[in-house]
Design a protein around this motif. Structure first.
Motif, PDB file in Angstrom:
ATOM      1  N   GLU A   1       0.844  -1.365  -0.021  1.00 59.84           N
ATOM      2  CA  GLU A   1      -0.187   0.005  -0.010  1.00 59.84           C
ATOM      3  C   GLU A   1       0.959   1.181   0.143  1.00 59.84           C
ATOM      4  OE1 GLU A   1      -3.219  -0.089  -0.313  1.00 59.84           O
ATOM      5  OE2 GLU A   1      -3.380  -2.359  -0.265  1.00 59.84           O
ATOM      6  N   ASP A   2       2.070   1.130   0.104  1.00 63.70           N
ATOM      7  CA  ASP A   2       3.053   2.261   0.395  1.00 63.70           C
ATOM      8  C   ASP A   2       3.988   2.360  -0.730  1.00 63.70           C
ATOM      9  OD1 ASP A   2       5.066   4.184   0.982  1.00 63.70           O
ATOM     10  OD2 ASP A   2       4.499   3.795   3.051  1.00 63.70           O
ATOM     11  N   GLY A   3       4.332   3.534  -1.428  1.00 62.89           N
ATOM     12  CA  GLY A   3       5.590   3.369  -2.313  1.00 62.89           C
ATOM     13  C   GLY A   3       5.111   3.232  -3.829  1.00 62.89           C
ATOM     14  N   GLY A   4       3.816   3.537  -4.160  1.00 60.80           N
ATOM     15  CA  GLY A   4       3.507   3.284  -5.726  1.00 60.80           C
ATOM     16  C   GLY A   4       3.988   4.928  -6.003  1.00 60.80           C
ATOM     17  N   TRP A   5       3.194   5.714  -6.460  1.00 59.36           N
ATOM     18  CA  TRP A   5       3.446   6.905  -6.856  1.00 59.36           C
ATOM     19  C   TRP A   5       3.741   7.885  -5.536  1.00 59.36           C
ATOM     20  CZ3 TRP A   5       5.677   8.123 -11.256  1.00 59.36           C
ATOM     21  CH2 TRP A   5       4.970   7.381 -12.339  1.00 59.36           C
ATOM     22  N   HIS A   6       2.935   7.538  -4.587  1.00 59.42           N
ATOM     23  CA  HIS A   6       3.108   8.283  -3.401  1.00 59.42           C
ATOM     24  C   HIS A   6       3.213   7.367  -2.050  1.00 59.42           C
ATOM     25  CE1 HIS A   6       0.788  11.026  -6.081  1.00 59.42           C
ATOM     26  NE2 HIS A   6       1.382  11.872  -5.459  1.00 59.42           N
ATOM     27  N   GLY A   7       3.995   8.141  -0.939  1.00 60.94           N
ATOM     28  CA  GLY A   7       4.080   7.209   0.078  1.00 60.94           C
ATOM     29  C   GLY A   7       5.380   7.595   0.776  1.00 60.94           C
ATOM     30  N   ASN A   8       5.448   7.030   1.884  1.00 61.27           N
ATOM     31  CA  ASN A   8       6.873   7.135   2.800  1.00 61.27           C
ATOM     32  C   ASN A   8       7.889   6.474   2.084  1.00 61.27           C
ATOM     33  OD1 ASN A   8       5.851   8.596   5.066  1.00 61.27           O
ATOM     34  ND2 ASN A   8       4.789   6.547   6.165  1.00 61.27           N
ATOM     35  N   TYR A   9       7.955   5.286   1.632  1.00 64.64           N
ATOM     36  CA  TYR A   9       8.724   4.654   1.012  1.00 64.64           C
ATOM     37  C   TYR A   9       8.599   4.556  -0.393  1.00 64.64           C
ATOM     38  CZ  TYR A   9       9.509   3.688   5.770  1.00 64.64           C
ATOM     39  OH  TYR A   9       9.785   3.829   7.175  1.00 64.64           O
ATOM     40  N   SER A  10       8.391   5.692  -1.224  1.00 67.88           N
ATOM     41  CA  SER A  10       8.166   5.748  -2.628  1.00 67.88           C
ATOM     42  C   SER A  10       9.713   6.296  -3.039  1.00 67.88           C
ATOM     43  CB  SER A  10       7.185   6.646  -3.013  1.00 67.88           C
ATOM     44  OG  SER A  10       6.939   6.626  -4.332  1.00 67.88           O
ATOM     45  N   VAL A  11      10.585   5.598  -3.726  1.00 67.38           N
ATOM     46  CA  VAL A  11      11.915   5.968  -3.694  1.00 67.38           C
ATOM     47  C   VAL A  11      12.052   6.689  -5.345  1.00 67.38           C
ATOM     48  CG1 VAL A  11      14.253   5.250  -3.686  1.00 67.38           C
ATOM     49  CG2 VAL A  11      12.822   4.055  -2.333  1.00 67.38           C
ATOM     50  N   TYR A  12      12.538   7.676  -5.265  1.00 71.44           N
ATOM     51  CA  TYR A  12      12.770   8.443  -6.396  1.00 71.44           C
ATOM     52  C   TYR A  12      14.245   9.153  -6.415  1.00 71.44           C
ATOM     53  CZ  TYR A  12       7.725   8.859  -7.362  1.00 71.44           C
ATOM     54  OH  TYR A  12       6.488   8.269  -7.785  1.00 71.44           O
ATOM     55  N   GLY A  13      15.128   8.527  -5.624  1.00 71.41           N
ATOM     56  CA  GLY A  13      16.449   8.916  -6.010  1.00 71.41           C
ATOM     57  C   GLY A  13      17.365   8.188  -5.080  1.00 71.41           C
ATOM     58  N   MET A  14      18.624   8.002  -5.617  1.00 76.13           N
ATOM     59  CA  MET A  14      19.801   7.377  -5.067  1.00 76.13           C
ATOM     60  C   MET A  14      21.027   8.298  -5.430  1.00 76.13           C
ATOM     61  SD  MET A  14      19.668   3.192  -5.356  1.00 76.13           S
ATOM     62  CE  MET A  14      20.981   2.973  -4.223  1.00 76.13           C
ATOM     63  N   ALA A  15      21.876   8.395  -4.541  1.00 76.62           N
ATOM     64  CA  ALA A  15      23.212   9.210  -4.763  1.00 76.62           C
ATOM     65  C   ALA A  15      24.201   8.415  -3.908  1.00 76.62           C
ATOM     66  CB  ALA A  15      22.915  10.738  -4.517  1.00 76.62           C
ATOM     67  N   TYR A  16      25.581   8.912  -4.638  1.00 79.70           N
ATOM     68  CA  TYR A  16      26.619   8.290  -3.959  1.00 79.70           C
ATOM     69  C   TYR A  16      27.796   9.559  -4.162  1.00 79.70           C
ATOM     70  CZ  TYR A  16      31.562   6.842  -3.945  1.00 79.70           C
ATOM     71  OH  TYR A  16      32.727   6.605  -3.686  1.00 79.70           O
ATOM     72  N   THR A  17      28.639   9.743  -2.926  1.00 76.75           N
ATOM     73  CA  THR A  17      29.576  10.649  -2.921  1.00 76.75           C
ATOM     74  C   THR A  17      30.605  10.091  -1.775  1.00 76.75           C
ATOM     75  OG1 THR A  17      30.373  12.858  -2.804  1.00 76.75           O
ATOM     76  CG2 THR A  17      28.564  12.202  -1.500  1.00 76.75           C
ATOM     77  N   GLU A  18      31.804  10.280  -2.298  1.00 77.00           N
ATOM     78  CA  GLU A  18      32.805   9.932  -1.457  1.00 77.00           C
ATOM     79  C   GLU A  18      32.521   9.016  -0.218  1.00 77.00           C
ATOM     80  OE1 GLU A  18      34.310  13.531   0.198  1.00 77.00           O
ATOM     81  OE2 GLU A  18      34.700  14.196  -2.129  1.00 77.00           O
ATOM     82  N   GLY A  19      32.498   7.604  -0.776  1.00 72.98           N
ATOM     83  CA  GLY A  19      32.309   6.502   0.158  1.00 72.98           C
ATOM     84  C   GLY A  19      30.712   6.299   0.749  1.00 72.98           C
ATOM     85  N   VAL A  20      29.771   7.364   0.485  1.00 72.60           N
ATOM     86  CA  VAL A  20      28.705   7.112   1.434  1.00 72.60           C
ATOM     87  C   VAL A  20      27.564   7.029   0.113  1.00 72.60           C
ATOM     88  CG1 VAL A  20      26.969   8.315   2.639  1.00 72.60           C
ATOM     89  CG2 VAL A  20      29.156   8.700   3.225  1.00 72.60           C
ATOM     90  N   ILE A  21      26.491   6.049   0.251  1.00 78.51           N
ATOM     91  CA  ILE A  21      25.514   5.853  -0.418  1.00 78.51           C
ATOM     92  C   ILE A  21      24.150   6.535   0.330  1.00 78.51           C
ATOM     93  CG2 ILE A  21      23.944   4.090  -1.545  1.00 78.51           C
ATOM     94  CD1 ILE A  21      25.960   2.067  -1.114  1.00 78.51           C
ATOM     95  N   GLY A  22      23.405   7.173  -0.697  1.00 77.83           N
ATOM     96  CA  GLY A  22      22.144   7.722  -0.083  1.00 77.83           C
ATOM     97  C   GLY A  22      20.713   7.388  -0.787  1.00 77.83           C
TER      98      GLY A  22
END
Length: 341
Positions: A79-100
């Motif tokens: 029920e969570d994370g389709g288009w909307h929700g707390n765990y609807s993921v729209y981004g990842m990033a990496y910089t200098e050893g850290v994954i976001g």
């Protein structure tokens, strides 16, 4: 961790403690994850990391993309994370050893991070109402998320423990924008871009401390999909056009890319070229963002990340597997999500 190849998974399968009421359909905000400010990246082996669009399921490979292990799952709620929700993921990033990994659309943002791909915590040090996320980018030790004209864009400190909201109101000067995506390129020491609806472009040449406003020319309006950087060129993909900037996002030109039906956020920089894939595979490629030619028909749909030794990993929305190639021509399925995922 020395290197990561990071990508957003389309459909392979609130870590800030929200102070607002939660939609009962959404999964509850996780409170069992440590708060941030304690990341300490070390130089180890390169890894690939991918995350599902729904539920924030993270998979990691430590053997050049051959084998994959799930290291985090925020929720298995459907029920969570389709288009909307707390765990609807729209981004990842990496910089200098850290994954976001960044989620939350229609809700406050949830920002989690890891310095080894295995152990995950909040990125923010203290509970805070963070900006929703439609896109994210990282570079030079800083991370950036984008939302809309109301929530603006949000950048991290160099420890990622503190986050600063940047209002877009004054820059827009009465204009409107929504669905802001983010990008970073090593242009003249580092350039962050945020691009939203109505051709609005926001540019920072000082690692998100200050921002300037620009516009993409008329010919597109909405539907900005992804930003990629390579060969000293920024490219932003739209339905029928590729917007190209040769000066770090200040001025832009529009070019036909020739992909009839592009993959969702299907723009990547691979093997010294921009690849824009079709929903059913194939697509077009370009070295300069202006002149495009066909990709091999066997090129899978979706987006790509490449390791230092040249291995390419591919994922796509609405596809429940991970593909791997060592030459960009021959592809092997190395992971398939179980039916229960």
């Amino acid at each position: 961790m020395k290197k990561h190849a990071i990508m957003l998974v389309g459909s392979l399968f609130a870590l800030s403690i929200s102070v607002v009421a939660q939609n009962p359909k959404f999964a509850p905000v996780r409170t069992d994850i440590p708060m941030g400010g304690k990341l300490s990246p070390k130089e180890e082996e390169p890894v690939f990391a991918i995350c599902s669009k729904q539920g924030m399921r993270v998979l990691v490979s430590r053997d050049d993309g051959k084998n994959w292990k799930q290291t985090f799952l925020a929720t298995d709620s459907r029920e969570d994370g389709g288009w909307h929700g707390n765990y609807s993921v729209y981004g990842m990033a990496y910089t200098e050893g850290v994954i976001g990994v960044f989620s939350g659309w229609g809700t406050p943002g949830i920002y989690i991070g890891s310095d080894d791909g295995v152990n995950w915590s909040h990125l923010n040090k203290e509970s805070a109402k963070l900006g929703s996320v439609w896109g994210a980018a990282g570079g030079k030790g800083v991370m950036l998320t984008g939302a809309d004209q109301w929530q603006g864009i949000t950048s991290s400190s160099d420890t990622h423990a503190n986050w600063r909201k940047h209002s877009l109101k004054d820059l827009l000067d009465g204009g409107k924008t929504h669905h802001v995506i983010c990008g970073f390129g090593d242009f003249k020491g580092g350039r962050f871009l945020a691009i939203g609806d109505n051709r609005q472009v926001f540019v920072s040449d000082d690692l998100c401390k200050s921002w300037k406003h620009s516009r993409i020319p008329e010919g597109v309006d909405r539907g900005q999909e992804a930003i990629a950087y390579g060969n000293n060129v920024f490219v932003c993909s739209f339905k029928d056009k590729a917007a190209r900037s040769l000066d770090g996002g200040v001025t832009w030109t529009l070019h036909d890319h020739g992909v009839k039906s592009a993959s969702w956020r299907g723009l990547s920089f691979v093997n010294g070229e921009f690849w824009l894939t079709g929903r059913n595979g194939g697509g077009r490629r370009s070295k300069d963002g202006a002149t495009w030619e066909d990709l091999p028909a066997e090129t899978p749909a979706g987006r790509f990340a490449q390791s230092p030794n040249g291995t390419i990993i591919n994922v796509a929305r609405f596809r429940y597997d991970v593909k791997r190639s060592t030459d960009g021509k021959n592809w092997e399925t190395v992971f398939t999500a179980p039916a229960s995922a």
